[in-house]
Design a protein around this motif. Structure first.
Motif, PDB file in Angstrom:
ATOM      1  N   LEU A 229      45.981  33.217  35.456  1.00 42.90           N
ATOM      2  CA  LEU A 229      44.713  33.377  36.160  1.00 42.90           C
ATOM      3  C   LEU A 229      44.870  33.057  37.640  1.00 42.90           C
ATOM      4  O   LEU A 229      45.472  32.049  38.000  1.00 42.90           O
ATOM      5  N   ASN A 230      44.324  33.910  38.480  1.00 43.51           N
ATOM      6  CA  ASN A 230      44.234  33.521  39.886  1.00 43.51           C
ATOM      7  C   ASN A 230      42.914  32.772  40.087  1.00 43.51           C
ATOM      8  O   ASN A 230      42.070  32.708  39.190  1.00 43.51           O
ATOM      9  N   THR A 231      42.731  32.197  41.245  1.00 40.16           N
ATOM     10  CA  THR A 231      41.558  31.348  41.489  1.00 40.16           C
ATOM     11  C   THR A 231      40.248  32.111  41.315  1.00 40.16           C
ATOM     12  O   THR A 231      39.281  31.600  40.733  1.00 40.16           O
ATOM     13  N   GLU A 232      40.198  33.351  41.793  1.00 35.65           N
ATOM     14  CA  GLU A 232      38.976  34.140  41.674  1.00 35.65           C
ATOM     15  C   GLU A 232      38.639  34.413  40.211  1.00 35.65           C
ATOM     16  O   GLU A 232      37.481  34.274  39.793  1.00 35.65           O
ATOM     17  N   GLN A 233      39.640  34.810  39.420  1.00 38.88           N
ATOM     18  CA  GLN A 233      39.414  35.067  37.998  1.00 38.88           C
ATOM     19  C   GLN A 233      38.963  33.803  37.275  1.00 38.88           C
ATOM     20  O   GLN A 233      38.044  33.833  36.444  1.00 38.88           O
ATOM     21  N   LEU A 234      39.607  32.687  37.598  1.00 41.35           N
ATOM     22  CA  LEU A 234      39.267  31.420  36.960  1.00 41.35           C
ATOM     23  C   LEU A 234      37.823  31.031  37.247  1.00 41.35           C
ATOM     24  O   LEU A 234      37.068  30.659  36.336  1.00 41.35           O
ATOM     25  N   ASN A 235      37.427  31.130  38.493  1.00 39.22           N
ATOM     26  CA  ASN A 235      36.050  30.772  38.863  1.00 39.22           C
ATOM     27  C   ASN A 235      35.038  31.686  38.167  1.00 39.22           C
ATOM     28  O   ASN A 235      33.967  31.225  37.747  1.00 39.22           O
ATOM     29  N   THR A 236      35.399  32.963  38.027  1.00 44.60           N
ATOM     30  CA  THR A 236      34.510  33.908  37.360  1.00 44.60           C
ATOM     31  C   THR A 236      34.336  33.550  35.886  1.00 44.60           C
ATOM     32  O   THR A 236      33.217  33.544  35.355  1.00 44.60           O
ATOM     33  N   LEU A 237      35.451  33.238  35.210  1.00 47.92           N
ATOM     34  CA  LEU A 237      35.395  32.904  33.793  1.00 47.92           C
ATOM     35  C   LEU A 237      34.598  31.626  33.546  1.00 47.92           C
ATOM     36  O   LEU A 237      33.767  31.558  32.628  1.00 47.92           O
ATOM     37  N   ILE A 238      34.828  30.618  34.359  1.00 46.20           N
ATOM     38  CA  ILE A 238      34.111  29.355  34.188  1.00 46.20           C
ATOM     39  C   ILE A 238      32.617  29.537  34.452  1.00 46.20           C
ATOM     40  O   ILE A 238      31.775  29.039  33.701  1.00 46.20           O
ATOM     41  N   ALA A 239      32.299  30.278  35.497  1.00 44.59           N
ATOM     42  CA  ALA A 239      30.877  30.496  35.816  1.00 44.59           C
ATOM     43  C   ALA A 239      30.170  31.278  34.716  1.00 44.59           C
ATOM     44  O   ALA A 239      28.994  31.040  34.417  1.00 44.59           O
ATOM     45  N   GLU A 240      30.874  32.221  34.101  1.00 43.95           N
ATOM     46  CA  GLU A 240      30.247  33.083  33.100  1.00 43.95           C
ATOM     47  C   GLU A 240      30.186  32.446  31.718  1.00 43.95           C
ATOM     48  O   GLU A 240      29.205  32.640  30.992  1.00 43.95           O
ATOM     49  N   GLU A 253      49.158  23.293  28.257  1.00 44.50           N
ATOM     50  CA  GLU A 253      50.543  22.833  28.236  1.00 44.50           C
ATOM     51  C   GLU A 253      51.133  22.831  29.640  1.00 44.50           C
ATOM     52  O   GLU A 253      50.814  23.686  30.460  1.00 44.50           O
ATOM     53  N   SER A 254      52.005  21.871  29.876  1.00 48.47           N
ATOM     54  CA  SER A 254      52.773  21.815  31.123  1.00 48.47           C
ATOM     55  C   SER A 254      51.868  22.052  32.330  1.00 48.47           C
ATOM     56  O   SER A 254      51.956  23.076  33.013  1.00 48.47           O
ATOM     57  N   ALA A 255      50.983  21.109  32.599  1.00 49.00           N
ATOM     58  CA  ALA A 255      49.980  21.271  33.662  1.00 49.00           C
ATOM     59  C   ALA A 255      50.629  21.187  35.046  1.00 49.00           C
ATOM     60  O   ALA A 255      50.485  20.221  35.783  1.00 49.00           O
ATOM     61  N   LYS A 256      51.369  22.238  35.391  1.00 48.78           N
ATOM     62  CA  LYS A 256      52.008  22.355  36.702  1.00 48.78           C
ATOM     63  C   LYS A 256      51.666  23.722  37.284  1.00 48.78           C
ATOM     64  O   LYS A 256      51.357  24.651  36.550  1.00 48.78           O
ATOM     65  N   GLY A 257      51.730  23.843  38.595  1.00 51.34           N
ATOM     66  CA  GLY A 257      51.467  25.121  39.237  1.00 51.34           C
ATOM     67  C   GLY A 257      50.096  25.658  38.880  1.00 51.34           C
ATOM     68  O   GLY A 257      49.084  24.961  38.977  1.00 51.34           O
ATOM     69  N   LYS A 258      50.046  26.922  38.419  1.00 45.22           N
ATOM     70  CA  LYS A 258      48.767  27.548  38.089  1.00 45.22           C
ATOM     71  C   LYS A 258      48.114  26.869  36.892  1.00 45.22           C
ATOM     72  O   LYS A 258      46.884  26.844  36.789  1.00 45.22           O
ATOM     73  N   ASN A 259      48.921  26.347  35.960  1.00 49.36           N
ATOM     74  CA  ASN A 259      48.338  25.619  34.836  1.00 49.36           C
ATOM     75  C   ASN A 259      47.610  24.360  35.301  1.00 49.36           C
ATOM     76  O   ASN A 259      46.602  23.962  34.734  1.00 49.36           O
ATOM     77  N   ALA A 315      53.992  29.317  29.387  1.00 53.23           N
ATOM     78  CA  ALA A 315      54.254  30.589  30.070  1.00 53.23           C
ATOM     79  C   ALA A 315      53.052  31.111  30.832  1.00 53.23           C
ATOM     80  O   ALA A 315      53.130  32.135  31.498  1.00 53.23           O
ATOM     81  N   GLY A 316      51.913  30.400  30.745  1.00 55.73           N
ATOM     82  CA  GLY A 316      50.727  30.815  31.474  1.00 55.73           C
ATOM     83  C   GLY A 316      49.788  31.709  30.693  1.00 55.73           C
ATOM     84  O   GLY A 316      48.830  32.247  31.261  1.00 55.73           O
ATOM     85  N   PHE A 317      50.026  31.866  29.371  1.00 57.71           N
ATOM     86  CA  PHE A 317      49.103  32.667  28.565  1.00 57.71           C
ATOM     87  C   PHE A 317      47.873  31.830  28.246  1.00 57.71           C
ATOM     88  O   PHE A 317      47.966  30.740  27.703  1.00 57.71           O
ATOM     89  N   TYR A 318      46.693  32.352  28.575  1.00 57.29           N
ATOM     90  CA  TYR A 318      45.455  31.605  28.389  1.00 57.29           C
ATOM     91  C   TYR A 318      44.512  32.357  27.460  1.00 57.29           C
ATOM     92  O   TYR A 318      44.618  33.574  27.260  1.00 57.29           O
ATOM     93  N   SER A 319      43.577  31.629  26.871  1.00 58.30           N
ATOM     94  CA  SER A 319      42.526  32.258  26.066  1.00 58.30           C
ATOM     95  C   SER A 319      41.254  31.436  26.162  1.00 58.30           C
ATOM     96  O   SER A 319      41.294  30.207  26.263  1.00 58.30           O
TER      97      SER A 319
END
Length: 328
Positions: A229-240, A253-259, A315-319
Protein backbone atom coordinates in the motif's frame (compact mmCIF):
# COMPACT_ATOMS: atom_id res chain seq x y z
CA UNK A 1 -5.88 -2.76 -4.66
CA UNK A 2 -8.54 -5.39 -5.37
CA UNK A 3 -12.24 -4.67 -4.85
CA UNK A 4 -14.17 -6.67 -2.28
CA UNK A 5 -16.25 -9.82 -2.78
CA UNK A 6 -19.87 -10.22 -1.71
CA UNK A 7 -20.50 -11.06 1.94
CA UNK A 8 -20.86 -14.66 3.06
CA UNK A 9 -22.53 -16.24 6.09
CA UNK A 10 -20.33 -17.62 8.87
CA UNK A 11 -22.08 -20.42 10.77
CA UNK A 12 -19.25 -21.93 12.79
CA UNK A 13 -15.85 -20.91 14.15
CA UNK A 14 -13.32 -22.47 16.51
CA UNK A 15 -9.60 -22.47 17.28
CA UNK A 16 -7.16 -24.88 18.91
CA UNK A 17 -4.05 -23.30 20.44
CA UNK A 18 -1.83 -24.20 23.36
CA UNK A 19 -2.33 -22.07 26.47
CA UNK A 20 -0.81 -18.63 25.95
CA UNK A 21 -1.66 -14.96 26.27
CA UNK A 22 -2.95 -15.09 22.70
CA UNK A 23 -5.22 -18.13 23.27
CA UNK A 24 -7.16 -16.15 25.89
CA UNK A 25 -8.59 -13.99 23.09
CA UNK A 26 -10.71 -16.90 21.83
CA UNK A 27 -14.09 -18.02 23.13
CA UNK A 28 -12.83 -21.45 24.19
CA UNK A 29 -10.04 -23.94 23.69
CA UNK A 30 -11.40 -27.46 23.16
CA UNK A 31 -9.54 -30.61 24.17
CA UNK A 32 -7.97 -32.52 21.29
CA UNK A 33 -10.41 -34.98 19.77
CA UNK A 34 -9.75 -38.70 19.52
CA UNK A 35 -8.55 -39.75 16.06
CA UNK A 36 -8.62 -43.31 14.70
CA UNK A 37 -5.18 -44.91 14.80
CA UNK A 38 -5.26 -45.65 11.08
CA UNK A 39 -5.89 -41.99 10.23
CA UNK A 40 -3.31 -40.78 12.75
CA UNK A 41 -0.54 -42.49 10.77
CA UNK A 42 -1.11 -40.12 7.86
CA UNK A 43 -1.30 -36.91 9.88
CA UNK A 44 1.19 -34.06 9.95
CA UNK A 45 1.75 -32.76 13.52
CA UNK A 46 -0.59 -29.77 13.14
CA UNK A 47 -3.48 -31.84 11.80
CA UNK A 48 -4.78 -32.79 15.25
CA UNK A 49 -5.21 -29.09 16.10
CA UNK A 50 -7.10 -28.54 12.86
CA UNK A 51 -9.36 -31.58 13.26
CA UNK A 52 -10.14 -30.43 16.80
CA UNK A 53 -10.98 -26.88 15.68
CA UNK A 54 -13.08 -28.13 12.77
CA UNK A 55 -14.95 -30.60 14.97
CA UNK A 56 -15.75 -27.80 17.42
CA UNK A 57 -16.83 -25.44 14.61
CA UNK A 58 -19.17 -28.15 13.29
CA UNK A 59 -20.57 -28.98 16.74
CA UNK A 60 -24.04 -27.61 15.93
CA UNK A 61 -24.01 -28.45 12.23
CA UNK A 62 -25.02 -31.78 10.72
CA UNK A 63 -23.10 -32.81 7.61
CA UNK A 64 -26.21 -34.56 6.31
CA UNK A 65 -25.73 -32.93 2.92
CA UNK A 66 -24.21 -34.94 0.12
CA UNK A 67 -20.45 -35.12 0.51
CA UNK A 68 -20.05 -33.26 -2.77
CA UNK A 69 -21.87 -30.21 -1.37
CA UNK A 70 -19.24 -29.51 1.30
CA UNK A 71 -16.00 -27.86 0.18
CA UNK A 72 -12.68 -27.91 2.04
CA UNK A 73 -10.17 -25.06 1.75
CA UNK A 74 -6.99 -25.37 3.79
CA UNK A 75 -3.70 -23.64 4.38
CA UNK A 76 -0.64 -25.05 6.14
CA UNK A 77 1.64 -22.67 7.99
CA UNK A 78 5.35 -23.22 8.52
CA UNK A 79 7.41 -26.40 8.30
CA UNK A 80 5.75 -29.43 9.88
CA UNK A 81 7.51 -32.68 8.99
CA UNK A 82 9.80 -34.65 9.00
CA UNK A 83 12.42 -34.12 11.72
CA UNK A 84 15.67 -35.86 12.54
CA UNK A 85 14.15 -37.89 15.37
CA UNK A 86 11.97 -39.73 12.86
CA UNK A 87 15.09 -41.14 11.18
CA UNK A 88 17.59 -41.41 14.03
CA UNK A 89 16.47 -44.84 15.26
CA UNK A 90 17.10 -46.31 11.81
CA UNK A 91 20.49 -44.70 11.12
CA UNK A 92 23.31 -47.24 10.87
CA UNK A 93 26.04 -47.03 13.51
CA UNK A 94 28.60 -46.70 10.75
CA UNK A 95 28.32 -46.12 7.02
CA UNK A 96 30.99 -45.60 4.38
CA UNK A 97 28.84 -43.51 2.06
CA UNK A 98 25.61 -41.55 1.70
CA UNK A 99 24.34 -44.38 -0.52
CA UNK A 100 24.71 -46.89 2.30
CA UNK A 101 22.93 -44.56 4.72
CA UNK A 102 20.09 -44.06 2.27
CA UNK A 103 19.79 -47.82 1.70
CA UNK A 104 19.66 -48.47 5.45
CA UNK A 105 16.92 -45.88 5.93
CA UNK A 106 14.96 -47.10 2.92
CA UNK A 107 14.85 -50.70 4.10
CA UNK A 108 14.42 -50.05 7.81
CA UNK A 109 11.13 -50.90 9.51
CA UNK A 110 11.86 -48.20 12.08
CA UNK A 111 11.08 -45.38 9.66
CA UNK A 112 7.45 -44.34 9.38
CA UNK A 113 6.34 -45.38 5.87
CA UNK A 114 3.96 -42.41 5.78
CA UNK A 115 6.62 -39.70 6.24
CA UNK A 116 6.13 -38.45 2.69
CA UNK A 117 2.36 -38.28 3.20
CA UNK A 118 2.88 -36.33 6.43
CA UNK A 119 5.11 -33.82 4.65
CA UNK A 120 2.77 -33.09 1.73
CA UNK A 121 1.50 -29.54 1.29
CA UNK A 122 -2.06 -30.87 1.02
CA UNK A 123 -1.85 -33.18 4.06
CA UNK A 124 -4.38 -31.12 6.00
CA UNK A 125 -6.80 -31.17 3.08
CA UNK A 126 -6.53 -34.95 2.69
CA UNK A 127 -6.86 -35.67 6.41
CA UNK A 128 -9.94 -33.43 6.69
CA UNK A 129 -11.58 -35.07 3.70
CA UNK A 130 -10.91 -38.56 5.04
CA UNK A 131 -12.09 -37.74 8.56
CA UNK A 132 -15.45 -36.37 7.41
CA UNK A 133 -15.72 -38.51 4.26
CA UNK A 134 -16.06 -35.50 1.96
CA UNK A 135 -15.27 -35.38 -1.75
CA UNK A 136 -16.56 -32.00 -2.90
CA UNK A 137 -14.70 -28.94 -4.15
CA UNK A 138 -11.34 -28.51 -2.45
CA UNK A 139 -8.11 -26.53 -2.56
CA UNK A 140 -4.91 -26.52 -0.49
CA UNK A 141 -2.65 -23.50 0.05
CA UNK A 142 0.67 -22.82 1.74
CA UNK A 143 2.79 -19.71 2.42
CA UNK A 144 1.42 -18.70 5.80
CA UNK A 145 -0.64 -15.46 5.72
CA UNK A 146 -1.03 -15.44 1.94
CA UNK A 147 -2.16 -19.06 2.07
CA UNK A 148 -4.73 -18.32 4.77
CA UNK A 149 -6.17 -15.49 2.69
CA UNK A 150 -6.20 -17.70 -0.40
CA UNK A 151 -8.19 -20.40 1.40
CA UNK A 152 -10.77 -17.88 2.65
CA UNK A 153 -11.11 -16.17 -0.73
CA UNK A 154 -11.43 -19.48 -2.59
CA UNK A 155 -14.17 -20.64 -0.21
CA UNK A 156 -16.17 -17.43 -0.67
CA UNK A 157 -15.84 -17.64 -4.47
CA UNK A 158 -16.87 -21.32 -4.43
CA UNK A 159 -20.03 -20.63 -2.42
CA UNK A 160 -20.90 -17.63 -4.60
CA UNK A 161 -20.46 -19.79 -7.71
CA UNK A 162 -22.55 -22.63 -6.32
CA UNK A 163 -19.64 -25.07 -6.13
CA UNK A 164 -20.59 -25.95 -2.54
CA UNK A 165 -23.27 -25.24 0.07
CA UNK A 166 -20.93 -25.37 3.06
CA UNK A 167 -17.24 -24.50 3.09
CA UNK A 168 -14.71 -25.62 5.70
CA UNK A 169 -11.86 -23.09 5.84
CA UNK A 170 -9.08 -24.59 7.96
CA UNK A 171 -5.59 -23.28 8.66
CA UNK A 172 -2.99 -24.90 10.91
CA UNK A 173 0.71 -24.99 11.70
CA UNK A 174 3.37 -22.78 13.24
CA UNK A 175 5.02 -19.91 11.36
CA UNK A 176 7.76 -19.85 14.00
CA UNK A 177 8.58 -23.52 13.51
CA UNK A 178 11.95 -25.10 14.47
CA UNK A 179 13.33 -24.84 10.93
CA UNK A 180 12.45 -21.14 10.74
CA UNK A 181 14.12 -20.49 14.10
CA UNK A 182 17.24 -22.37 13.02
CA UNK A 183 17.44 -20.43 9.74
CA UNK A 184 17.32 -17.20 11.74
CA UNK A 185 20.15 -18.41 13.98
CA UNK A 186 22.15 -21.21 12.34
CA UNK A 187 24.54 -21.32 15.31
CA UNK A 188 21.81 -22.79 17.49
CA UNK A 189 20.69 -26.40 17.51
CA UNK A 190 17.49 -27.18 15.65
CA UNK A 191 14.89 -27.91 18.29
CA UNK A 192 12.11 -30.33 17.42
CA UNK A 193 9.44 -29.30 19.90
CA UNK A 194 6.60 -27.72 17.94
CA UNK A 195 3.60 -25.85 19.34
CA UNK A 196 0.97 -25.79 16.64
CA UNK A 197 -2.24 -23.82 16.34
CA UNK A 198 -5.32 -24.00 14.15
CA UNK A 199 -8.48 -22.08 13.30
CA UNK A 200 -11.50 -23.21 11.30
CA UNK A 201 -14.34 -21.15 9.83
CA UNK A 202 -17.52 -22.75 8.46
CA UNK A 203 -19.13 -20.69 5.69
CA UNK A 204 -22.58 -21.30 4.24
CA UNK A 205 -24.66 -20.32 1.24
CA UNK A 206 -27.99 -18.52 1.56
CA UNK A 207 -29.66 -21.60 0.08
CA UNK A 208 -28.22 -23.77 2.87
CA UNK A 209 -29.40 -21.33 5.54
CA UNK A 210 -32.90 -21.31 4.08
CA UNK A 211 -33.01 -25.10 3.74
CA UNK A 212 -31.73 -25.93 7.24
CA UNK A 213 -33.10 -23.03 9.28
CA UNK A 214 -29.65 -22.24 10.66
CA UNK A 215 -28.78 -18.65 11.48
CA UNK A 216 -25.50 -16.99 10.61
CA UNK A 217 -23.35 -16.02 13.61
CA UNK A 218 -21.64 -13.39 11.44
CA UNK A 219 -21.15 -12.23 7.88
CA UNK A 220 -17.75 -11.78 6.29
CA UNK A 221 -16.69 -9.49 3.45
CA UNK A 222 -13.24 -9.24 1.89
CA UNK A 223 -12.86 -5.49 1.47
CA UNK A 224 -9.44 -5.20 -0.14
CA UNK A 225 -6.21 -7.07 -0.74
CA UNK A 226 -2.98 -6.59 -2.61
CA UNK A 227 0.70 -5.75 -2.22
CA UNK A 228 2.50 -2.71 -0.84
CA UNK A 229 0.00 0.00 0.00
CA UNK A 230 1.16 3.50 -0.72
CA UNK A 231 0.17 6.30 1.67
CA UNK A 232 -2.75 7.49 -0.47
CA UNK A 233 -4.22 3.99 -0.78
CA UNK A 234 -3.77 3.36 2.94
CA UNK A 235 -5.52 6.58 3.92
CA UNK A 236 -8.37 5.77 1.54
CA UNK A 237 -8.87 2.27 2.96
CA UNK A 238 -8.80 3.44 6.57
CA UNK A 239 -11.19 6.31 5.90
CA UNK A 240 -13.63 4.05 4.06
CA UNK A 241 -13.56 0.90 6.17
CA UNK A 242 -12.31 1.66 9.71
CA UNK A 243 -15.00 3.59 11.59
CA UNK A 244 -15.02 4.74 15.25
CA UNK A 245 -17.83 2.29 16.06
CA UNK A 246 -15.87 -0.69 14.70
CA UNK A 247 -13.54 -3.05 16.53
CA UNK A 248 -10.17 -3.44 14.81
CA UNK A 249 -7.86 -6.47 14.94
CA UNK A 250 -4.56 -6.30 13.10
CA UNK A 251 -1.48 -8.48 12.68
CA UNK A 252 1.43 -6.92 10.79
CA UNK A 253 4.54 -9.07 10.25
CA UNK A 254 7.99 -7.49 10.20
CA UNK A 255 6.84 -3.92 10.88
CA UNK A 256 9.59 -2.24 8.83
CA UNK A 257 9.44 0.08 5.84
CA UNK A 258 5.95 0.17 4.33
CA UNK A 259 4.72 -2.38 6.87
CA UNK A 260 5.74 0.03 9.63
CA UNK A 261 3.69 2.78 7.97
CA UNK A 262 0.67 0.45 7.93
CA UNK A 263 1.15 -0.61 11.57
CA UNK A 264 1.56 2.98 12.76
CA UNK A 265 -1.49 4.16 10.80
CA UNK A 266 -3.68 1.44 12.30
CA UNK A 267 -2.37 2.09 15.82
CA UNK A 268 -3.29 5.76 15.49
CA UNK A 269 -6.90 5.07 14.44
CA UNK A 270 -9.51 6.35 16.89
CA UNK A 271 -11.07 2.91 17.34
CA UNK A 272 -11.02 0.09 19.91
CA UNK A 273 -8.46 -2.46 18.75
CA UNK A 274 -6.32 -5.51 19.34
CA UNK A 275 -2.74 -5.28 18.09
CA UNK A 276 -2.42 -9.05 17.80
CA UNK A 277 1.37 -9.02 17.45
CA UNK A 278 1.62 -7.76 21.02
CA UNK A 279 0.21 -11.01 22.47
CA UNK A 280 2.65 -13.84 23.18
CA UNK A 281 1.79 -16.87 21.08
CA UNK A 282 0.25 -14.84 18.25
CA UNK A 283 3.03 -15.88 15.85
CA UNK A 284 2.07 -19.56 16.01
CA UNK A 285 -0.56 -19.53 13.27
CA UNK A 286 -1.22 -15.96 12.14
CA UNK A 287 -3.42 -15.01 9.22
CA UNK A 288 -6.76 -13.53 8.35
CA UNK A 289 -8.69 -16.66 9.39
CA UNK A 290 -7.25 -16.53 12.91
CA UNK A 291 -7.77 -12.76 13.04
CA UNK A 292 -11.45 -13.20 12.13
CA UNK A 293 -11.89 -15.69 15.00
CA UNK A 294 -10.21 -13.29 17.45
CA UNK A 295 -12.24 -10.33 16.26
CA UNK A 296 -15.58 -12.13 16.38
CA UNK A 297 -14.84 -13.40 19.90
CA UNK A 298 -14.34 -9.81 21.05
CA UNK A 299 -17.43 -8.58 19.19
CA UNK A 300 -19.51 -11.14 21.07
CA UNK A 301 -18.00 -10.37 24.47
CA UNK A 302 -18.32 -6.59 24.10
CA UNK A 303 -21.56 -6.48 22.08
CA UNK A 304 -19.93 -4.75 19.12
CA UNK A 305 -21.77 -5.07 15.83
CA UNK A 306 -18.93 -4.64 13.34
CA UNK A 307 -15.27 -5.57 13.25
CA UNK A 308 -12.43 -5.15 10.77
CA UNK A 309 -9.36 -7.37 10.45
CA UNK A 310 -6.19 -6.15 8.78
CA UNK A 311 -3.30 -8.51 8.08
CA UNK A 312 0.01 -7.99 6.33
CA UNK A 313 2.87 -10.45 5.81
CA UNK A 314 6.62 -9.92 5.45
CA UNK A 315 6.33 -9.65 1.67
CA UNK A 316 3.85 -6.78 1.98
CA UNK A 317 0.68 -8.71 1.10
CA UNK A 318 -2.22 -7.10 2.96
CA UNK A 319 -5.92 -7.83 3.41
CA UNK A 320 -8.89 -6.01 4.94
CA UNK A 321 -11.89 -8.13 6.03
CA UNK A 322 -15.12 -6.93 7.63
CA UNK A 323 -17.09 -8.99 10.20
CA UNK A 324 -20.74 -8.22 10.89
CA UNK A 325 -21.80 -9.76 14.19
CA UNK A 326 -25.22 -11.43 13.71
CA UNK A 327 -25.53 -12.81 17.25
CA UNK A 328 -26.57 -9.56 18.97
Amino acid sequence: MNSHLSSVALVGVASSFADSEFSLLFDNQPEHIAVPRKLKRYMAPAAINSLTATSEALAHISLAERATEVGIYTSQTGYGSPFYSEFSAALPESADSAAQTFKALWSSERVNPFLITNALNNNLLGISGLNWQLNGDACAFIRDQLGAFGALQEAIVAIDAGECQLAIVAIAGNSNDPLARWLQDSESEMAEEVTNGATTLILASEEWLSKTGHKAVARLSILASGYHLNTEQLNTLIAEYVKPSHFLSYYIESAKGKNRILADALASCNVANHHLNSYSGSDICPGVVTSVACNLSTLRKQNHSTGVCVNCDQAGFYSFVRIENESL
